[in-house]
Write an enzyme that holds these catalytic residues in place. Sequence first.
Site, PDB file in Angstrom:
ATOM      1  CE1 TYR A  78      -4.099   1.240  -0.546  1.00  0.00           C
ATOM      2  CE2 TYR A  78      -4.745   0.294   1.553  1.00  0.00           C
ATOM      3  CZ  TYR A  78      -5.070   0.919   0.377  1.00  0.00           C
ATOM      4  OH  TYR A  78      -6.382   1.210   0.124  1.00  0.00           O
ATOM      5  CD  GLU A 138      -1.818   5.199  -6.537  1.00  0.00           C
ATOM      6  OE1 GLU A 138      -2.548   6.091  -6.075  1.00  0.00           O
ATOM      7  OE2 GLU A 138      -2.055   3.986  -6.384  1.00  0.00           O
TER       8      GLU A 138
END
Length: 242
Positions: free
Chosen positions: A164, A171
């Site tokens: 995660y 990103e």
Amino acid sequence: MASSEEDGTVEEKENNNKKRTKSALITAWLTFYNIAMTAGWLVLAITMMRFYIQKGTHKGLYRSIARTLKFFQTFALVEVGHCAVGIVRTSVIVTGVQVCSRIYMVWFITSSIRQIQNEESVILFLVVWTVTEITRYSYYTFNLLHHLPYFIKWARYNFFIVLYPLGVVGELLTIYAALPFVRRSGMYSMRLPNKYNVSFDYYYFLIIVMLSYIPLFPQLYLHMLRQRRRVLHGEVIVEKDD
Ligand SMILES: CCCCCCCCCCCCC[C@@H](O)CC(=O)SCCNC(=O)CCNC(=O)[C@H](O)C(C)(C)COP(=O)(O)OP(=O)(O)OC[C@H]1O[C@@H](n2cnc3c(N)ncnc32)[C@H](O)[C@@H]1OP(=O)(O)O
């Protein structure tokens, strides 16, 4: 009296049959959906590996998988529908934020800005998403079929601890790399004067998107840590309704 009791029993039986049919249809749909999504992400994994082995570089990899990625990531919107109609016990908000932020990343950042498609950060989030989704959808599939191998369950509720944050780093670095191109090109922006009398600057919007990770990501991460405690350690977690 006897006949009304019998009527009641017939009604109950009919209701039970309807419920069973409905639940069998839901299970069949979810099994099909999860198998299709596992297959889609497996295809992406194989295509990426083949590309890298054949070309020896990650340059051009995004373009080679863009269509398949767009299709399967966008199809995940169905999951928000699953939560909304209550066929899976998941929060619409958590699923909505997770799915929409990914779709946004694919369509409005990586696919829209060709110049950033060869960034290493793109490969980072692609690899992380792929491992996550193959694990997650195969977990759901085996769970529905009541044959869940422990290592898949373990992987589903442990991999995310590392993946995660790595995905978020990938990103954010990708959005950061996009900023100069967005500023120069003025894409998706509206400057005054225009007939709608509205101004919008995509460059600043992207900065807001990056900042929104600060309040939103910890909540998603904590949600997954709670799910982990519930599934792997059997803790009873009382969550607020949406
Ligand atoms: C327009 C502007 C955009 C602005 C953007 C703002 C940015 C916001 C920040 C967002 C950061 C996101 C970063 C992210 O993209 C990075 C990555 O993903 S990196 C990769 C690592 N990621 C993960 O590991 C994701 C982990 N998160 C999740 O899995 C999600 O939270 C979620 C997809 C929502 C799943 O969580 P959920 O609550 O569903 O947990 P469970 O899987 O345990 O499921 C709960 C129960 O529901 C059943 N279920 C769920 N789905 C299905 C299904 N498809 N089929 C069958 N059953 C399903 C599941 O079995 C559980 O049932 P039970 O309780 O009976 O066990």
